[in-house]
Design a protein around this motif. Structure first.
Motif, PDB file in Angstrom:
ATOM      1  N   MET A   1       0.835  -1.201   0.000  1.00 17.25           N
ATOM      2  CA  MET A   1       0.000   0.000   0.000  1.00 17.25           C
ATOM      3  C   MET A   1       0.871   1.252   0.000  1.00 17.25           C
ATOM      4  SD  MET A   1      -2.883  -1.106   2.835  1.00 17.25           S
ATOM      5  CE  MET A   1      -3.787   0.439   2.773  1.00 17.25           C
ATOM      6  N   ASP A   2       0.510   2.229  -0.848  1.00 11.04           N
ATOM      7  CA  ASP A   2       1.213   3.506  -0.816  1.00 11.04           C
ATOM      8  C   ASP A   2       0.405   4.478   0.037  1.00 11.04           C
ATOM      9  OD1 ASP A   2      -0.919   4.379  -2.390  1.00 11.04           O
ATOM     10  OD2 ASP A   2       0.230   4.297  -4.256  1.00 11.04           O
ATOM     11  N   SER A   3       0.872   5.729   0.133  1.00  9.13           N
ATOM     12  CA  SER A   3       0.221   6.689   1.016  1.00  9.13           C
ATOM     13  C   SER A   3      -1.224   6.956   0.594  1.00  9.13           C
ATOM     14  CB  SER A   3       1.009   7.993   1.060  1.00  9.13           C
ATOM     15  OG  SER A   3       1.092   8.580  -0.229  1.00  9.13           O
ATOM     16  N   LYS A   4      -1.497   6.925  -0.721  1.00  7.76           N
ATOM     17  CA  LYS A   4      -2.860   7.153  -1.191  1.00  7.76           C
ATOM     18  C   LYS A   4      -3.797   6.049  -0.714  1.00  7.76           C
ATOM     19  CE  LYS A   4      -1.710   9.821  -5.340  1.00  7.76           C
ATOM     20  NZ  LYS A   4      -1.811   9.878  -6.822  1.00  7.76           N
ATOM     21  N   ASP A   5      -3.310   4.813  -0.734  1.00  4.94           N
ATOM     22  CA  ASP A   5      -4.133   3.694  -0.265  1.00  4.94           C
ATOM     23  C   ASP A   5      -4.419   3.826   1.233  1.00  4.94           C
ATOM     24  OD1 ASP A   5      -4.318   2.384  -2.748  1.00  4.94           O
ATOM     25  OD2 ASP A   5      -2.333   1.493  -2.472  1.00  4.94           O
ATOM     26  N   PHE A   6      -3.406   4.214   1.982  1.00  6.20           N
ATOM     27  CA  PHE A   6      -3.622   4.395   3.419  1.00  6.20           C
ATOM     28  C   PHE A   6      -4.619   5.522   3.687  1.00  6.20           C
ATOM     29  CE2 PHE A   6       0.307   1.931   4.077  1.00  6.20           C
ATOM     30  CZ  PHE A   6      -0.066   1.159   5.176  1.00  6.20           C
ATOM     31  N   LEU A   7      -4.493   6.614   2.937  1.00  4.09           N
ATOM     32  CA  LEU A   7      -5.378   7.764   3.155  1.00  4.09           C
ATOM     33  C   LEU A   7      -6.838   7.441   2.859  1.00  4.09           C
ATOM     34  CD1 LEU A   7      -3.191  10.698   1.810  1.00  4.09           C
ATOM     35  CD2 LEU A   7      -3.900  10.308   4.181  1.00  4.09           C
ATOM     36  N   LYS A   8      -7.074   6.450   2.018  1.00  2.00           N
ATOM     37  CA  LYS A   8      -8.446   6.035   1.725  1.00  2.00           C
ATOM     38  C   LYS A   8      -9.132   5.439   2.958  1.00  2.00           C
ATOM     39  CE  LYS A   8      -7.693   5.136  -3.207  1.00  2.00           C
ATOM     40  NZ  LYS A   8      -7.601   4.090  -4.254  1.00  2.00           N
ATOM     41  N   LEU A   9      -8.330   5.077   3.947  1.00  2.00           N
ATOM     42  CA  LEU A   9      -8.883   4.496   5.173  1.00  2.00           C
ATOM     43  C   LEU A   9      -9.376   5.561   6.153  1.00  2.00           C
ATOM     44  CD1 LEU A   9      -6.147   1.769   5.825  1.00  2.00           C
ATOM     45  CD2 LEU A   9      -8.466   1.382   4.969  1.00  2.00           C
ATOM     46  N   GLN A  10      -9.062   6.821   5.866  1.00  2.00           N
ATOM     47  CA  GLN A  10      -9.458   7.872   6.799  1.00  2.00           C
ATOM     48  C   GLN A  10     -10.951   8.154   6.703  1.00  2.00           C
ATOM     49  OE1 GLN A  10      -7.119  11.467   6.717  1.00  2.00           O
ATOM     50  NE2 GLN A  10      -8.068  12.230   8.589  1.00  2.00           N
ATOM     51  N   ASN A  11     -11.565   8.262   7.880  1.00  2.00           N
ATOM     52  CA  ASN A  11     -12.979   8.624   7.978  1.00  2.00           C
ATOM     53  C   ASN A  11     -13.081   9.693   9.056  1.00  2.00           C
ATOM     54  OD1 ASN A  11     -15.834   8.234   9.259  1.00  2.00           O
ATOM     55  ND2 ASN A  11     -15.983   7.262   7.266  1.00  2.00           N
ATOM     56  N   GLY A  12     -12.891  10.937   8.656  1.00  2.00           N
ATOM     57  CA  GLY A  12     -12.872  12.016   9.637  1.00  2.00           C
ATOM     58  C   GLY A  12     -11.685  11.870  10.566  1.00  2.00           C
ATOM     59  N   SER A  13     -11.965  11.743  11.864  1.00  2.00           N
ATOM     60  CA  SER A  13     -10.904  11.578  12.848  1.00  2.00           C
ATOM     61  C   SER A  13     -10.727  10.118  13.255  1.00  2.00           C
ATOM     62  CB  SER A  13     -11.200  12.432  14.080  1.00  2.00           C
ATOM     63  OG  SER A  13     -12.476  12.131  14.607  1.00  2.00           O
ATOM     64  N   ASP A  14     -11.286   9.212  12.470  1.00  2.00           N
ATOM     65  CA  ASP A  14     -11.141   7.772  12.702  1.00  2.00           C
ATOM     66  C   ASP A  14     -10.526   7.113  11.469  1.00  2.00           C
ATOM     67  OD1 ASP A  14     -12.546   8.201  15.072  1.00  2.00           O
ATOM     68  OD2 ASP A  14     -14.470   7.654  14.177  1.00  2.00           O
ATOM     69  N   ILE A  15     -10.234   5.830  11.615  1.00  2.00           N
ATOM     70  CA  ILE A  15      -9.830   4.996  10.486  1.00  2.00           C
ATOM     71  C   ILE A  15     -10.870   3.899  10.337  1.00  2.00           C
ATOM     72  CG2 ILE A  15      -8.121   3.279   9.741  1.00  2.00           C
ATOM     73  CD1 ILE A  15      -5.985   5.056  11.059  1.00  2.00           C
ATOM     74  N   ARG A  16     -11.382   3.729   9.139  1.00  2.00           N
ATOM     75  CA  ARG A  16     -12.388   2.697   8.864  1.00  2.00           C
ATOM     76  C   ARG A  16     -12.025   1.976   7.572  1.00  2.00           C
ATOM     77  NH1 ARG A  16     -17.406   4.805  11.104  1.00  2.00           N
ATOM     78  NH2 ARG A  16     -16.902   5.368  13.250  1.00  2.00           N
ATOM     79  N   GLY A  17     -12.276   0.680   7.521  1.00  2.00           N
ATOM     80  CA  GLY A  17     -11.988  -0.060   6.303  1.00  2.00           C
ATOM     81  C   GLY A  17     -12.730  -1.378   6.261  1.00  2.00           C
TER      82      GLY A  17
END
Length: 505
Positions: A1-17
């Motif tokens: 995963m690159d930084s763009k893939d990781f950033l897709k996990l952001q949901n506001g102030s949480d991480i969701r996936g």
């Protein structure tokens, strides 16, 4: 995963996936490898913020009942252990408890991670982070995710310390009830001092999430009759209903249980217990505006003339109740629990007393409780109020009897099909407002979207058109305060939205 893939996990102030493959063709993107790297990145971020060496950090890990929780928690522990962090595995826990692990003297962690995706379907999971200042901000999560791709997955043998955090947390809540009801116990008899809830029938619906402890470790211990409580066993497949106080099926289930068992109060939590709602003895749901009204009414005697912060979709009915009946001020702010919490902190820092920040979703944070959105703490405040009103010969419902009932409500979600949906949404809102101004409509101050109030011979009520926090959607919320008003207000809104070809209802 690159930084763009990781950033897709952001949901506001949480991480969701997505943590389980095969639901609606979705592919897993919250893998054990990703979580391992994110945990390492959090450790580096926390080290920089605290000024402590990573090897000096103490970080707690907790999880809700999701079936992927244990594996993702282990991945977090492994990543943190490799960095040299002293890791404490708190097992099944709640989101508020994980923050309190930083506060409690017995734990005094530097930071904590909660593995949860709140009320989302069982195939989802996520992470919430805390430090001494509370939940992390949107920018903090972005920094952690952007840096995660710089780490390698590490499978480090670990002998993480185990700690029964939920019992410590339950003791904190129990002591709150005992302290508040001590005077009532003394008035009645000394034997009730250790069982201050005896004589009360209180049911809990935990939705098979992490909230079952509230019955076994708090209510039962304090003498309440909890017969009829349901779905207390942790089960990450959520076989009975979605653990979400806003879910219609979930609310109907607890309403039915309260009526069947003739309970004095029903409580329903979401999966990780940072949200809650209630049910009165007659089966009436205390949800959305009503739950805010109830908590505000409980706080009002201790905080006269104070300001209550809510999200933008609260009603004019609530404003009238808070300001005319309780003598408080209503600051109708933005959607997003971090938004209302941060606004509450800001006002208090400026000397404007604000005891409560609460969303209609059931997220409620009290100034007296570290500005923490804690469903169990709210439940404790309501239980204390129940016992006190009963001792006065009153009912809990008497606290909100002057709140006008909801008559009509609608929500329409307009999907934005434009590629740059954010800009298109902004343009729609700007034109919507301009058209409303030209039509001479009444627009109260709004911190989010466009709000219009109606009070004429044909219709009475309000609407709010705003951008979704995360999705390419413009939600339109409507409330009618006279029969047939909601339909007429919707027709008015449709006129103001005419011609936008990238909006799909």
């Amino acid at each position: 995963m690159d930084s763009k893939d990781f950033l897709k996990l952001q949901n506001g102030s949480d991480i969701r996936g997505i943590a389980i493959e095969g639901i609606d063709g979705e592919h897993v993107n919250l893998t054990s490898e990703a979580v391992n790297k994110i945990a390492q990145s959090f450790a580096l971020w926390l080290s920089k913020k605290t000024g402590k060496d990573i090897s000096a950090l103490r970080i707690g890990i907790g999880r809700d009942s999701r079936i992927t929780g244990e594996n993702l928690a282990y991945a977090s522990v492994a990543g943190l252990s490799y960095c040299g962090v002293h890791v404490i595995d708190c097992g099944l826990s709640t989101t508020p408890a994980m923050f309190m692990s930083i506060v409690f003297e017995e734990t005094n962690f530097d930071g904590s991670i909660m593995i949860t995706a709140s009320h989302l379907p069982f195939n989802r999971n996520g992470l919430k982070f805390f430090d001494k200042d509370g939940g992390l901000e949107h920018e903090d999560i972005r920094d952690i995710l952007e840096n995660s791709c710089n780490f390698k997955e590490k499978s480090q043998p670990t002998n993480a310390e185990r700690f029964d955090l939920i019992s410590l947390y339950a003791g904190f809540l129990s002591n709150k009830i005992k302290k508040e009801l001590d005077s009532l116990s003394q008035q009645e008899n000394d034997g009730k001092k250790e069982k201050p809830l005896s004589g009360l029938k209180i049911l809990v619906d935990a939705g098979n999430g992490a909230g079952g402890f509230f019955v076994s470790k708090i209510l039962d211990e304090l003498g309440a009759d909890t017969t009829g409580s349901q779905f207390l066993e942790p089960d990450g497949t959520f076989p009975n209903h979605i653990p979400n106080p806003e879910n219609k099926e979930a609310m109907e289930s607890i309403q039915s249980a309260v009526l069947k068992n003739k309970a004095d109060l029903g409580l329903i939590f979401d999966t990780d217990v940072d949200r809650m709602s209630a049910v009165l003895p007659d089966g009436s749901e205390v949800n959305r505006d009503a739950i805010i009204a109830l908590v505000a009414a409980i706080l009002a005697p201790d905080y006269p003339n104070s300001t209550i912060i809510t999200d933008s979709v609260t009603s004019d009915r609530l404003t009238r109740f808070l300001e005319k009946d309780l003598g408080l001020k209503h600051h109708c702010f933005k959607r997003g629990y971090k938004n209302v919490i941060n606004e509450c902190k800001r006002l208090n820092a400026e000397g404007i007393v604000s005891p409560l920040a609460m969303e209609t979703s059931g997220h409620g944070a009290l100034k007296e409780n570290y500005y923490l959105d804690d469903g169990a703490y709210l439940a404790v405040k309501i239980i204390i109020a129940l016992a006190k009103t009963r001792a006065q010969g009153k009912t809990l419902s008497s606290l909100i009897e002057k709140l006008e009932p909801l008559l009509e409500a609608e929500e329409v979600r307009y999907k934005i099909t434009a590629e740059d949906f954010a800009s298109y949404g902004d343009n729609v809102l700007a034109e919507f407002k301009a058209r409303a101004e030209k039509a001479g409509l009444v627009m109260p101050k709004s911190y989010e979207g466009v709000r219009i109030s109606f009070d004429d011979s044909e219709k009475k009520g309000w609407l709010l058109l705003r951008k979704s926090l995360h999705d390419p959607v413009l939600p339109l919320n409507i409330e009618g305060e006279r029969a047939g008003s909601a339909k007429k207000i919707l027709q008015e809104a449709e006129k103001l939205l005419a011609g936008f070809d990238k909006l799909v209802r």
